[in-house]
Design a protein around this motif. Structure first.
Motif, PDB file in Angstrom:
ATOM      1  N   ILE A 434      35.031  40.492  28.083  1.00  0.00           N
ATOM      2  CA  ILE A 434      35.665  39.923  29.265  1.00  0.00           C
ATOM      3  C   ILE A 434      34.931  40.448  30.486  1.00  0.00           C
ATOM      4  O   ILE A 434      34.838  41.659  30.678  1.00  0.00           O
ATOM      5  N   VAL A 441      42.109  36.996  39.987  1.00  0.00           N
ATOM      6  CA  VAL A 441      42.054  36.451  38.640  1.00  0.00           C
ATOM      7  C   VAL A 441      43.344  36.820  37.927  1.00  0.00           C
ATOM      8  O   VAL A 441      43.880  37.898  38.128  1.00  0.00           O
ATOM      9  N   PHE A 443      44.274  37.312  34.256  1.00  0.00           N
ATOM     10  CA  PHE A 443      43.624  37.305  32.961  1.00  0.00           C
ATOM     11  C   PHE A 443      44.441  38.041  31.907  1.00  0.00           C
ATOM     12  O   PHE A 443      44.969  39.110  32.153  1.00  0.00           O
ATOM     13  N   GLY A 444      44.552  37.474  30.757  1.00  0.00           N
ATOM     14  CA  GLY A 444      45.237  38.158  29.666  1.00  0.00           C
ATOM     15  C   GLY A 444      44.515  37.939  28.354  1.00  0.00           C
ATOM     16  O   GLY A 444      43.989  36.867  28.097  1.00  0.00           O
ATOM     17  N   HIS A 445      44.466  38.959  27.569  1.00  0.00           N
ATOM     18  CA  HIS A 445      43.840  38.837  26.247  1.00  0.00           C
ATOM     19  C   HIS A 445      44.699  39.573  25.231  1.00  0.00           C
ATOM     20  O   HIS A 445      45.125  40.679  25.479  1.00  0.00           O
ATOM     21  N   GLU A 446      44.929  38.943  24.133  1.00  0.00           N
ATOM     22  CA  GLU A 446      45.713  39.613  23.104  1.00  0.00           C
ATOM     23  C   GLU A 446      45.090  39.352  21.759  1.00  0.00           C
ATOM     24  O   GLU A 446      44.635  38.255  21.482  1.00  0.00           O
ATOM     25  N   ALA A 447      45.102  40.339  20.921  1.00  0.00           N
ATOM     26  CA  ALA A 447      44.636  40.108  19.564  1.00  0.00           C
ATOM     27  C   ALA A 447      45.493  40.900  18.608  1.00  0.00           C
ATOM     28  O   ALA A 447      46.024  41.947  18.942  1.00  0.00           O
TER      29      ALA A 447
ATOM     30  N   ALA B 280      35.577  44.184  29.930  1.00  0.00           N
ATOM     31  CA  ALA B 280      36.356  44.767  28.845  1.00  0.00           C
ATOM     32  C   ALA B 280      35.858  44.228  27.516  1.00  0.00           C
ATOM     33  O   ALA B 280      35.643  43.030  27.371  1.00  0.00           O
ATOM     34  N   HIS B 295      45.445  44.544  20.053  1.00  0.00           N
ATOM     35  CA  HIS B 295      44.885  44.943  21.325  1.00  0.00           C
ATOM     36  C   HIS B 295      45.271  43.957  22.409  1.00  0.00           C
ATOM     37  O   HIS B 295      45.489  42.782  22.157  1.00  0.00           O
ATOM     38  N   ALA B 297      44.316  43.216  26.601  1.00  0.00           N
ATOM     39  CA  ALA B 297      43.593  43.594  27.813  1.00  0.00           C
ATOM     40  C   ALA B 297      44.066  42.653  28.896  1.00  0.00           C
ATOM     41  O   ALA B 297      44.213  41.463  28.657  1.00  0.00           O
ATOM     42  N   SER B 298      44.354  43.178  30.036  1.00  0.00           N
ATOM     43  CA  SER B 298      44.681  42.273  31.111  1.00  0.00           C
ATOM     44  C   SER B 298      44.156  42.829  32.418  1.00  0.00           C
ATOM     45  O   SER B 298      43.928  44.021  32.561  1.00  0.00           O
ATOM     46  N   ALA B 299      43.954  41.930  33.340  1.00  0.00           N
ATOM     47  CA  ALA B 299      43.427  42.348  34.629  1.00  0.00           C
ATOM     48  C   ALA B 299      43.945  41.396  35.679  1.00  0.00           C
ATOM     49  O   ALA B 299      44.162  40.226  35.415  1.00  0.00           O
TER      50      ALA B 299
END
Lengths: 507, 356
Positions: A434, A441, A443-447, B280, B295, B297-299
């Motif tokens: 990322i 921004v 932004f979110g990411h999940e796994a 990230a 996991h 991640a956020s921003a």
């Protein structure tokens, strides 16, 4: 707050006693937990390799032209002359060849060392002319496609279909009313011949030959593929489809797909791929270039079911303008090694990209798939939702990039990737990157990786379902978001595949 | 990038356990250690004697930032500590650096025998404006049923370079709590690698950072689950302003046989300026099916609603921003066993946000 414990002041002999006790307790616990886990594993039923059915049908290998194996300037020139190409195209091919020869295999990702270009024939012309009447396609080839369900699909569901057999397109047809509206759907060679200005303007501008080694290779030896042009404001209401079939062993397929959807237009394009199984290595290095203009919408669906001897090093890229929408649906089941990361470049304000993908890696497969999104304009949106399943020692790798450029304010991006592993021999890796270059921004990411949550099963069971039903429901739910996006006949096929593979397999 | 980053003799480190696209420049990072001489460090005395055998065992596990950096650490070492923790008061070591002590190359060994627990705080800071370098290795061996809190605080000045490699091993039922605070050094490279070998071993990491000016932060974590039923988590919270660049690269590695393990990583970045860059790369590598890995991640910018609430209570905008950023770092600060330092750090974060 502070977590320094007070002095314990344990006497030396007590210490030894406590340690011994703890160690003994732990041994008992270890045993008990191992047993518990083993019990869970026992409940699994292992499904053997499934029968690929019609996909594995091999045809006798009849062809009109098969260029010698390997890659050289002569071969590239020969392909160009067979196709009667204009000079600029030959120049492009030669430039790409030069890039290819300078580049190395990537130092990351799956091992490509077994792939030997000297053993791969880059051009094979089947004993067939391109037809637009299905009955005139040579029997063997027609039979294969009929088994794969291509013509029935055309009758029932599609507005047009193209079928590529080895290096050349053998059948192409589109419903008349679309042609009247100015929609163009043709094989790529005819496109180059009939619409040279358009092709020259767009060809190689989205997906550049210097992107990576196999993109350069693609541009040097491309053959076949589709060209689609949707004029301004035209809505193509039923999908267009092309089907790629590789029959010859030790061959490469390098089809080029170029789709332009003009302002306000819309299109759903379906791509299917398959090949029978041989013991030699085959290579697929196609190129897909998509141009989505202002306010246009394009949905690009792929079901890839190559045989397990295939190196699938495909490149796909879309450029999306203001308020345009690109939707990717991607199912990766076959091939020995796949490296496939469709990219969306959002260059206009309000552009959107949605990516939905499922990857299923069985024994001996390394499927390195994912998505790339580059936000280049303000207020652009992207979502990525992927599911990967690995079993029998298969490797499913999710690899992605989300990049937000300087000045691309107010962007939103959300990624959700889940991996399910069905046994301890398999691998499920998640490698996302990322990169954010401005502060406005969201932004979110999940796994998530792992087995089914016991609590979820417990919850469903408390609602009156049996354990088995509960598990089945959770697994169906896992694949659902992808399955529902697929065209019907593919969804059925995929569900069957998944059901077969997943039955009782999760502990 | 700062001017000090421009150099010809390139040294790289912190290589990802699974590589990805090269053009993104996340596979490894440039190391900016310019000093190749051995200079003495006079601020504090070494404690104990370094166990060479133990050192070798750990170097076999992992080479920290890179083999080259480890070699420099051995050759230039000017401070060597060996602690054997025995239910003692917290150990606190201050490591000031200044024009007099421009180079700190320290080797630290923290050994926690069975059933013991303790706390170690290493506090590295600048006393003046001169450019200083640090190249540190910390080996942590937590034996069965032991527990240790290791806290690292770094407040070097903006011209300085901080390189810290931590390699740890956690035994049966043992627990390692690591808290790191990165508030200084224009160039920070942090490396943490832990092997959770024991049954039910635990590793908990909390990091707080604040990047400003032309800071370049590389935060690298590699958590390996080897034993059965291991638990790990990584929580990284921080804020970026001005032209700061942060790279977070965390890997949770589930090695075959680590059945029943549970690993979590969470990264949250507050973006305060348009010109920052946040990268990230949160990896999950799974060789084992009977595990759970998550996991997230956020921003983003500071939440408008939180800001509005605080401002409606009469705080200024900057004051509110300061409070919100500070609150994200509190869980990490709370691990510091020194109240005065804790307060100091809070104040620094707060005033740096307000003064911007």
């Amino acid at each position: 707050m502070l977590n320094t414990k007070p002095k314990q002041n344990i006497k030396q002999q007590d210490r030894e006693r406590i340690l011994a006790e703890k160690a003994a307790e732990r041994e008992i616990l270890k045993e008990a937990r191992r047993k518990e886990r083993a019990e869970k594993l026992k409940e699994r039923t292992y499904v053997e390799e499934f029968d690929r059915g019609v996909y594995d049908i091999k045809n006798p290998n009849r062809y009109e032209i098969m260029l010698s194996k390997g890659l050289s300037e002569e071969i590239v020139r020969e392909i160009s002359s067979i196709k009667n190409e204009p000079d600029w195209m030959l120049k492009k091919r030669l430039a790409a060849l030069e890039i290819y020869q300078k580049m190395e295999n990537p130092n990351w990702g799956p091992d490509l060392s077994e792939l030997d270009m000297d053993e791969i024939a880059t051009y094979i012309r089947p004993k067939a002319q391109m037809e637009s009447n299905w009955q005139e396609v040579p029997d063997e080839i027609r039979k294969t496609f009929e088994l794969l369900g291509i013509p029935e699909a055309e009758l029932d569901y599609l507005s047009g279909v193209g079928a590529q057999y080895d290096s050349e397109v053998v059948y192409h047809n589109m419903k008349d009313y679309l042609a009247l509206q100015g929609v163009v759907y043709t094989d790529f060679e005819s496109g180059v011949e009939q619409y040279p200005e358009i092709i020259r303007e767009y060809f190689g501008t989205c997906l550049k030959p210097n992107l990576h080694r196999y993109s350069a290779l693609h541009y040097a030896v491309w053959s076949g593929g589709s060209f689609v042009y949707v004029p301004e404001g035209v809505q193509v209401d039923i999908p267009l489809q092309s089907y790629f079939r590789m029959n010859a062993p030790g061959a490469g397929q390098f089809e080029h797909t170029l789709i332009i959807v003009e302002k306000g237009g819309s299109l759903h394009f379906i791509e299917g791929c398959s090949a029978p199984r041989y013991n030699t290595i085959n290579l697929h290095a196609g190129g897909v270039e998509l141009f989505v203009k202002e306010g246009a919408k394009l949905r690009y669906s792929t079901i890839e079911n190559w045989s397990r001897n295939m190196y699938n090093l495909n490149s796909k890229r879309a450029i999306v303008e203001k308020n345009g929408v690109i939707e990717w649906i991607s199912g990766s089941f076959g091939s020995r090694v796949s490296m496939l990361y469709p990219a969306s470049i959002l260059i206009g304000e309000g552009a959107r990209s949605e990516f939905t993908g499922i990857t299923f890696a069985g024994a001996g497969q390394t499927l390195d798939t994912g998505a790339q999104v580059v936000h280049k304009a303000p207020h652009t949106y992207s979502t990525v939702e992927t599911k990967s399943i690995s079993k029998g020692g298969g490797k499913a790798i999710y690899r992605s990039l989300v990049q937000v450029e300087e000045g691309a304010y107010g962007c939103k991006s959300n990624t959700d990737c889940q991996s399910l592993m069905l046994d301890a021999q398999s691998r499920g890796d998640t490698i996302p990157t990322i990169i954010l270059k401005n502060d406005d921004v969201d932004f979110g990411h999940e796994a998530k990786i792992g087995r089914i949550d016991d609590q979820a099963i417990f919850y469903l069971m408390s609602r009156g379902l049996s354990e088995e039903e509960a598990k089945a429901m959770i697994v169906r739910g896992f694949a659902e978001p992808v399955a529902k996006e697929l065209p019907l006949e593919y969804a059925v096929e995929m569900n069957e595949l998944i059901n077969l593979e997943l039955k009782g397999a999760i502990g | 990038m700062t001017k000090t980053n421009m150099r010809t003799n390139e040294l790289r480190g912190n290589k990802l356990p699974a590589l990805t696209w090269n053009w993104m420049d996340v596979n490894d990072v440039k190391i900016d250690l310019q000093n190749t001489q051995k200079i003495p460090y006079t601020a504090v005395q070494s404690v104990g004697t370094v166990d060479q055998k133990l050192k070798q065992t750990f170097y076999d596990l992992d080479h920290g930032i890179s083999e080259e950096v480890m070699r420099m650490n051995t050759e230039q070492c000017n401070l060597a500590n060996h602690w054997r923790i025995s239910d003692s008061e917290p150990i606190e070591v201050r490591l000031p650096q200044s024009a007099e002590n421009p180079l700190l190359v320290d080797q630290n060994q923290i050994v926690v025998p069975p059933l013991q627990n303790g706390t170690v705080l290493l506090y590295n800071y600048s006393e003046d404006d001169s450019r200083v370098e640090r190249n540190s290795t910390i080996l942590i061996d937590v034996e069965n049923d032991a527990e240790v809190n290791v806290v690292l605080v770094q407040r070097l000045n903006k011209d300085s370079v901080s390189n810290v490699s931590i390699v740890a091993r956690v035994g049966d039922g043992a627990r390692l709590n690591l808290a790191t605070v990165e508030l200084g050094a224009g160039n920070t490279v942090f490396h943490y690698m832990v092997d959770m070998e024991g049954f039910g071993a635990e590793s908990h990491i909390k990091t707080a950072y604040l990047g400003s000016g032309n800071d370049h932060l590389d935060l690298f974590y590699h958590v390996r689950h080897i034993g059965e039923e291991c638990v790990s988590d990584i929580q990284v919270n921080g804020a970026l302003m001005d032209h700061a660049v942060k790279k977070f690269r965390g890997t949770i590695d589930f090695v075959e046989g680590c059945s029943g393990s549970d690993g979590n990583e969470e990264e949250f970045t507050i973006l305060l300026d348009d010109t920052v860059r946040s990268v990230a790369v949160p990896l999950l590598l799974a060789h084992e099916d009977d595990i759970v890995g998550n996991h997230a991640a956020s921003a983003g910018q500071i939440d408008d609603e939180q800001l509005f609430y605080l401002m409606s209570r009469g705080l200024s905008r900057k004051e509110s921003e300061g409070l919100i950023v500070e609150s994200r770092m509190t869980p990490t600060f709370d691990q510091i066993p020194n109240e005065k330092l804790r307060l100091d750090l809070r104040n620094e974060v707060h005033s740096r946000i307000i003064r911007r």
